[in-house]
Design a protein around this motif. Structure first.
Motif, mmCIF file in Angstrom:
data_model
loop_
_atom_site.group_PDB
_atom_site.id
_atom_site.type_symbol
_atom_site.label_atom_id
_atom_site.label_comp_id
_atom_site.label_asym_id
_atom_site.label_seq_id
_atom_site.Cartn_x
_atom_site.Cartn_y
_atom_site.Cartn_z
ATOM 1 N N MET A 1 -15.557 63.095 -4.849
ATOM 2 C CA MET A 1 -14.884 63.829 -3.804
ATOM 3 C C MET A 1 -13.499 64.200 -4.299
ATOM 4 O O MET A 1 -12.825 63.406 -4.947
ATOM 5 N N GLY A 2 -13.076 65.382 -3.968
ATOM 6 C CA GLY A 2 -11.737 65.820 -4.330
ATOM 7 C C GLY A 2 -11.197 66.754 -3.274
ATOM 8 O O GLY A 2 -11.956 67.499 -2.649
ATOM 9 N N SER A 3 -9.899 66.713 -3.043
ATOM 10 C CA SER A 3 -9.267 67.559 -2.038
ATOM 11 C C SER A 3 -7.939 68.092 -2.551
ATOM 12 O O SER A 3 -7.225 67.412 -3.285
ATOM 13 N N LEU A 4 -7.621 69.302 -2.146
ATOM 14 C CA LEU A 4 -6.303 69.880 -2.374
ATOM 15 C C LEU A 4 -5.511 69.741 -1.085
ATOM 16 O O LEU A 4 -6.005 70.088 -0.009
ATOM 17 N N LEU A 5 -4.302 69.221 -1.184
ATOM 18 C CA LEU A 5 -3.430 69.069 -0.022
ATOM 19 C C LEU A 5 -2.312 70.091 -0.095
ATOM 20 O O LEU A 5 -1.746 70.322 -1.168
ATOM 21 N N TYR A 6 -1.982 70.702 1.036
ATOM 22 C CA TYR A 6 -0.874 71.647 1.121
ATOM 23 C C TYR A 6 0.068 71.170 2.215
ATOM 24 O O TYR A 6 -0.337 71.039 3.365
ATOM 25 N N HIS A 7 1.297 70.857 1.843
ATOM 26 C CA HIS A 7 2.278 70.456 2.851
ATOM 27 C C HIS A 7 3.446 71.434 2.800
ATOM 28 O O HIS A 7 4.225 71.466 1.850
ATOM 29 N N PRO A 8 3.575 72.292 3.833
ATOM 30 C CA PRO A 8 4.566 73.367 3.826
ATOM 31 C C PRO A 8 6.009 72.890 3.994
ATOM 32 O O PRO A 8 6.928 73.557 3.549
ATOM 33 N N PHE A 9 6.221 71.753 4.642
ATOM 34 C CA PHE A 9 7.579 71.262 4.873
ATOM 35 C C PHE A 9 7.548 69.779 5.178
ATOM 36 O O PHE A 9 6.500 69.207 5.445
ATOM 37 N N THR A 10 8.716 69.145 5.144
ATOM 38 C CA THR A 10 8.875 67.743 5.519
ATOM 39 C C THR A 10 9.946 67.674 6.581
ATOM 40 O O THR A 10 11.010 68.265 6.436
ATOM 41 N N ALA A 11 9.652 66.974 7.675
ATOM 42 C CA ALA A 11 10.602 66.809 8.774
ATOM 43 C C ALA A 11 11.001 65.336 8.835
ATOM 44 O O ALA A 11 10.339 64.531 9.488
ATOM 45 N N GLY A 12 12.037 64.967 8.106
ATOM 46 C CA GLY A 12 12.452 63.568 8.058
ATOM 47 C C GLY A 12 11.428 62.741 7.310
ATOM 48 O O GLY A 12 11.109 63.014 6.155
ATOM 49 N N ARG A 13 10.885 61.739 7.968
ATOM 50 C CA ARG A 13 9.862 60.883 7.341
ATOM 51 C C ARG A 13 8.452 61.410 7.564
ATOM 52 O O ARG A 13 7.486 60.853 7.078
ATOM 53 N N LEU A 14 8.280 62.484 8.319
ATOM 54 C CA LEU A 14 6.969 63.021 8.694
ATOM 55 C C LEU A 14 6.652 64.274 7.878
ATOM 56 O O LEU A 14 7.460 65.195 7.801
ATOM 57 N N THR A 15 5.461 64.316 7.278
ATOM 58 C CA THR A 15 5.019 65.475 6.500
ATOM 59 C C THR A 15 3.632 65.899 6.962
ATOM 60 O O THR A 15 2.654 65.188 6.719
ATOM 61 N N PRO A 16 3.502 67.050 7.642
ATOM 62 C CA PRO A 16 2.166 67.548 7.995
ATOM 63 C C PRO A 16 1.514 68.207 6.774
ATOM 64 O O PRO A 16 2.212 68.684 5.874
ATOM 65 N N TYR A 17 0.194 68.220 6.729
ATOM 66 C CA TYR A 17 -0.498 68.861 5.604
ATOM 67 C C TYR A 17 -1.849 69.400 6.037
ATOM 68 O O TYR A 17 -2.437 68.986 7.030
#
Length: 84
Positions: free
Chosen positions: A1-17
């Motif tokens: 299994m393999g995945s590509l992660l994309y995280h557009p920004f970081t808000a403090g300690r929280l990073t959506p992806y």
């Protein structure tokens, strides 16, 4: 299994992806003695990283998994990540 992660920004300690991945899935009818086959599964979804301490982060995401010869389904994943 393999995945590509994309995280557009970081808000403090929280990073959506968002994620897009592929894996091999073993399919079976569930009957005793039935043969199994392997098929390609594609998954996509999104989640968050929460940095807890310098090297550790909590991660949680929801993924939609598509397999051509089997029912599609959703899966939730959570865990601890070692991040630089």
């Amino acid at each position: 299994m393999g995945s590509l992660l994309y995280h557009p920004f970081t808000a403090g300690r929280l990073t959506p992806y968002g994620l897009l991945g592929a894996s091999l899935a073993r399919l079976s009818t569930g009957r005793a003695g039935a043969e199994t086959e392997v098929d390609l599964a594609v998954d996509f979804g999104g989640g968050i990283w929460l940095r807890v301490a310098r090297p550790l982060a909590l991660r949680a995401d929801v993924r939609f998994i598509h397999i051509d010869d089997a029912p599609n389904f959703w899966r939730a994943v959570a865990g601890i990540t070692v991040a630089p």
